[in-house]
Each structure stands twice: as structure tokens, then as C-alpha cells.
Design an enzyme around this catalytic site. Structure first.
Site, mmCIF file in Angstrom:
data_model
loop_
_atom_site.group_PDB
_atom_site.id
_atom_site.type_symbol
_atom_site.label_atom_id
_atom_site.label_comp_id
_atom_site.label_asym_id
_atom_site.label_seq_id
_atom_site.Cartn_x
_atom_site.Cartn_y
_atom_site.Cartn_z
ATOM 1 N N TYR A 19 6.648 -3.600 11.495
ATOM 2 C CA TYR A 19 7.771 -4.468 10.959
ATOM 3 C C TYR A 19 8.985 -3.786 11.102
ATOM 4 C CZ TYR A 19 4.201 -7.637 8.769
ATOM 5 O OH TYR A 19 3.222 -8.397 8.618
ATOM 6 N N HIS A 32 7.042 -10.559 7.313
ATOM 7 C CA HIS A 32 6.397 -9.747 6.214
ATOM 8 C C HIS A 32 6.375 -10.643 4.842
ATOM 9 C CE1 HIS A 32 6.547 -6.698 3.160
ATOM 10 N NE2 HIS A 32 6.234 -5.911 3.811
#
Length: 233
Positions: A19, A32
Site C-alpha cells: 500500500y 485501503h
């Protein structure tokens, strides 16, 4: 490089690194925060020179590599850019340098394929326990494992592409001697949740579009936490 100690339960660490290395911050934030499928997966760490201990393993030369896969080409492009632009990553408070990033050619997808897992597969089902419905991890000796694998794959395909107009049936035949159970912990809301996942080799027959999507996105559940990645064998 110096030896590098790695805990066995590192999936959440690698997922966080991914991420943080998506170059498009809006895309990273969207992924996310999105509930449900994230549409990417990654392998377990491959460590050529390793020693294993009770609670951790050691990369003797400080090196390891992994594979990342997604049907979202924009995501893969952003990850490559992110790792090239910022090659130093923080792995459990230790600085690790990314030495190289490369694309791998996918196999030719046919109705009959053989796969082996690069990260173990999780399949869940719902059962009653003391009058309450609870989720349980299913093992590959239960037909529910393959039924739910099929349903999960079709559901992911429909959500990603918006529709699916092909044959939903998958015929999955495992190589029994290849099945190996792994117990992996994933932190969740301040607690530790353990999952039973399975490494295996299997033969699968079905729509090549579904097989390609499973290859890209991962088979089974919790793909974005490092489960269900396969390679053609």
C-alpha cells in the site's frame, strides 16, 4: 548484506509495504479503504539462503524476493513506479533496499491448467456452533472447499468486470500428496486471528477467463493479505 530475521507471520507487514509503495496516493487510499475485494495478491517470501527457528526464520545473506499480481494493470504500473522511485522500504524497523523489479510473462490460459500455490489458499464457510453462525476455515478434503472456491472466484470476477456471461463451473482436482496446511496469524483490531490455509498443487478445468482471473487476483479469500497466489506448473 547482514543476516535478516523475519517472523513467520509477516503477511500484514508485506501488505502494508505494498500500500505504501503505490505511486498514485488516491489509488492507494481507495484500495485501503474499500470494503471487500482489493483485487491483488502476493506470494510468500522466497529466501534462497535461510535458516529456520522456532519463532522466526533468517535470511542469511539479507535477501528475499516475492511476486505481486493483479488484474488491475494500473495498480501494477503504480507499484513498479513506486518501488523504482523509492527503493528503500521499512521492513519491521529495518531498512531494506529493493534491488530490481521485473515483469513476468503470464502463461497461455486454456480450459485445463495445472497450478501450484505461491501463497496458501484460504476458503471459509459458515456453520452453526452452539446455535450461532460462525465462520470456519475449510480444508481441501471437504468438497465445500472447491464449491466455495468457485463461488468466490465468480463473485470477484463479476465485481471487477461488472458482469460474467460464461460457464461458472470449475472442476478442481488436488494432488493429495501436495497438500500442506499452514497456520498464519493476521492482526485484526488489536487481536490476533489465526487462519488455516493450504499450499497445494491442483489441476483445474473451466472457462480460461476465470482461470486467468484466478491467476491474476488469487484463488480463495484474503488475497490482498497474501493468500491464494498461484503459478502455472
Amino acid at each position: 548484506m547482514r543476516p535478516f530475521k523475519i517472523p513467520y507471520n509477516y503477511n500484514h507487514v508485506v501488505s502494508s509495504i505494498i500500500y505504501r509503495r503505490i505511486a498514485d496516493l488516491d489509488l492507494a487510499s481507495e484500495l485501503h479503504s474499500r470494503a471487500g475485494f482489493k483485487f491483488f495478491t502476493f506470494s510468500q517470501l522466497s529466501i534462497l539462503r535461510r535458516k529456520t527457528y522456532k519463532n522466526f526464520l533468517v535470511s542469511e545473506d539479507g535477501r528475499f524476493h516475492l511476486f505481486i499480481s493483479s488484474p488491475n494493470h494500473e495498480l501494477i504500473k503504480n507499484l513498479v513506479e513506486g518501488f523504482i522511485d523509492k527503493p528503500e522500504i521499512d521492513f519491521l524497523r529495518r531498512k531494506v533496499q529493493v534491488e530490481y523489479v521485473e515483469f513476468l510473462e503470464p502463461p497461455e490460459f486454456r480450459r485445463n491448467m495445472k497450478f501450484r500455490t505461491l501463497s496458501p489458499i484460504i476458503i471459509k464457510t459458515v456453520k452453526k456452533d452452539n446455535g450461532e453462525l460462525r465462520q470456519w476455515d475449510v480444508n481441501p478434503n471437504d468438497l465445500k472447499f472447491y464449491e466455495n472456491m468457485q463461488k468466490n472466484l465468480v463473485r470477484k470476477y463479476r465485481e471487477f468486470y461488472g458482469d460474467y456471461d460464461g460457464d461458472e463451473y470449475l472442476k478442481v482436482i488436488p494432488y493429495q500428496s501436495s497438500i500442506k496446511r499452514k497456520r498464519i496469524m493476521i492482526p485484526k483490531e488489536g487481536s490476533e486471528t489465526y487462519h488455516r490455509a493450504y499450499h497445494m498443487k491442483f489441476r483445474v478445468e473451466g472457462d480460461p477467463r476465470l482461470l486467468e482471473f484466478g491467476y491474476d487476483c488469487g484463488f480463495g479469500e484474503k488475497n490482498s493479505m497474501g493468500f491464494g497466489m498461484v503459478v502455472s506448473s
